[in-house]
Design a protein around this motif. Sequence first.
Motif, mmCIF file in Angstrom:
data_model
loop_
_atom_site.group_PDB
_atom_site.id
_atom_site.type_symbol
_atom_site.label_atom_id
_atom_site.label_comp_id
_atom_site.label_asym_id
_atom_site.label_seq_id
_atom_site.Cartn_x
_atom_site.Cartn_y
_atom_site.Cartn_z
ATOM 1 N N LEU A 1 3.017 -4.357 -0.406
ATOM 2 C CA LEU A 1 1.861 -3.712 0.215
ATOM 3 C C LEU A 1 1.112 -2.843 -0.795
ATOM 4 N N ILE A 2 1.856 -2.143 -1.640
ATOM 5 C CA ILE A 2 1.221 -1.307 -2.663
ATOM 6 C C ILE A 2 0.447 -2.178 -3.646
ATOM 7 N N LEU A 3 1.014 -3.299 -4.024
ATOM 8 C CA LEU A 3 0.325 -4.201 -4.953
ATOM 9 C C LEU A 3 -0.995 -4.691 -4.363
ATOM 10 N N LEU A 4 -1.018 -4.966 -3.066
ATOM 11 C CA LEU A 4 -2.224 -5.484 -2.430
ATOM 12 C C LEU A 4 -3.291 -4.410 -2.227
ATOM 13 N N LEU A 5 -2.874 -3.175 -1.968
ATOM 14 C CA LEU A 5 -3.827 -2.154 -1.527
ATOM 15 C C LEU A 5 -4.163 -1.097 -2.576
ATOM 16 N N THR A 6 -3.182 -0.581 -3.306
ATOM 17 C CA THR A 6 -3.458 0.557 -4.190
ATOM 18 C C THR A 6 -3.024 0.342 -5.633
ATOM 19 N N LYS A 7 -2.136 -0.623 -5.878
ATOM 20 C CA LYS A 7 -1.570 -0.840 -7.214
ATOM 21 C C LYS A 7 -0.967 0.444 -7.797
ATOM 22 N N GLY A 8 -0.374 1.240 -6.908
ATOM 23 C CA GLY A 8 0.320 2.445 -7.346
ATOM 24 C C GLY A 8 -0.562 3.648 -7.537
ATOM 25 N N GLY A 9 -1.858 3.498 -7.402
ATOM 26 C CA GLY A 9 -2.786 4.593 -7.666
ATOM 27 C C GLY A 9 -3.304 5.255 -6.410
ATOM 28 N N PRO A 10 -4.303 6.106 -6.617
ATOM 29 C CA PRO A 10 -4.870 6.552 -7.908
ATOM 30 C C PRO A 10 -3.821 7.285 -8.751
ATOM 31 N N GLY A 11 -3.815 7.011 -10.038
ATOM 32 C CA GLY A 11 -2.769 7.552 -10.900
ATOM 33 C C GLY A 11 -1.426 7.007 -10.482
ATOM 34 N N THR A 12 -0.519 7.890 -10.146
ATOM 35 C CA THR A 12 0.791 7.488 -9.625
ATOM 36 C C THR A 12 1.004 8.025 -8.210
ATOM 37 N N SER A 13 -0.081 8.322 -7.505
ATOM 38 C CA SER A 13 0.028 8.974 -6.199
ATOM 39 C C SER A 13 0.682 8.100 -5.141
ATOM 40 N N SER A 14 0.641 6.779 -5.309
ATOM 41 C CA SER A 14 1.286 5.891 -4.333
ATOM 42 C C SER A 14 2.313 4.973 -4.988
ATOM 43 N N THR A 15 2.754 5.309 -6.195
ATOM 44 C CA THR A 15 3.779 4.520 -6.874
ATOM 45 C C THR A 15 5.150 4.866 -6.309
ATOM 46 N N THR A 16 5.860 3.859 -5.836
ATOM 47 C CA THR A 16 7.235 4.037 -5.369
ATOM 48 C C THR A 16 8.184 3.358 -6.347
ATOM 49 N N LEU A 17 9.469 3.556 -6.139
ATOM 50 C CA LEU A 17 10.449 2.981 -7.062
ATOM 51 C C LEU A 17 10.399 1.456 -7.055
ATOM 52 N N SER A 18 10.258 0.857 -5.876
ATOM 53 C CA SER A 18 10.234 -0.608 -5.827
ATOM 54 C C SER A 18 8.985 -1.147 -6.527
ATOM 55 N N TYR A 19 7.846 -0.456 -6.390
ATOM 56 C CA TYR A 19 6.645 -0.906 -7.108
ATOM 57 C C TYR A 19 6.793 -0.668 -8.602
ATOM 58 N N LEU A 20 7.452 0.404 -9.002
ATOM 59 C CA LEU A 20 7.655 0.666 -10.425
ATOM 60 C C LEU A 20 8.495 -0.430 -11.070
#
Length: 316
Positions: free
Chosen positions: A253-272
């Motif tokens: 879901l992060i890859l589709l919507l935010t790509k972990g951003g802005p910055g690292t505000s939505s980066t989780t361990l699984s996305y990392l």
Amino acid sequence: MSSTSTLVRTRARPPAAPTGRRRGGGLHSPRILWLTVPSLLWFAVFAVGPLAAMFVIATLRWKGLLYEPTYAGTENIGKVLADPAFYAAVRNSAVQVAVVIPLMIPLSFMLGYHLNTKPRGYRVLSVLYFSPGLISISVTGMVFYGVLSPDGGVNGLLRGVGLDTWATAWLADPDTALASLIVIDLWRGIGWTAVLFAARLASLPADVLEAARIDGAGRFRTMWQIAFPMVKDYVRTLTMLQYLWTLFTSAALILLLTKGGPGTSSTTLSYLVYAKAFAQRDLGYSQVVGVVLLLLGIAGMALIHVLLRSPRENPR
């Protein structure tokens, strides 16, 4: 010969040994145990193997399948511990789990209990509750990308009721990106889990719940003081599954919507793990984070097991 003596002799005769035991041990026979070998091999290759490979790759300096790996020892651990993005991902994952699980499980249980009372149209409600979990992650991402865009449905609704100052780019704002993803997780999981709770509650003895109502217990008291303790083992299982689902599967879901951003505000361990392995081609780093995820998964399940231990279980 009298019938009485015949009956006595029949009762005195020892029962015949089971056929399977006479022929060599029954279910404990070596020939039976050999049938488990294919499943054990499958488990070793597809479960134990990848876990062992994760620990091995964590010690390598490796950019991908087309490159030659070299041994790096503990270098990757040092890189992870010195990276601010890792600590941001730990914080975001902790916030996600700490919000989703305490909200999803009680709300799902209450919805499931309501479904179990068979209100009018409960079959339609079951389908509606279950349908978000059936929608593919790509379709979910497209829908919410439109709903949460600057000119999407949420901002349109806010402007329509005079709350223009609340309108924002929900997925592009560091203050709201992670919260938006959490809301989507809840939308996808609450109804699906509620249907599972309803199925479990349907197996409870109806006379127990009816006796509680006759004794004057209201719906809320019957739900939490009678039904909940009776299905606590099932609540624990679903809580563990939702914990692992939230912790391990947020990357898509992060890859589709935010790509972990802005910055690292939505980066989780699984996305990392995904970003380092496939976008930045650092497999060693990604697998160190994968080991951290594994340890957090085990620790979280152990904590849930302790907190939701059934009263019938004796602590060891």
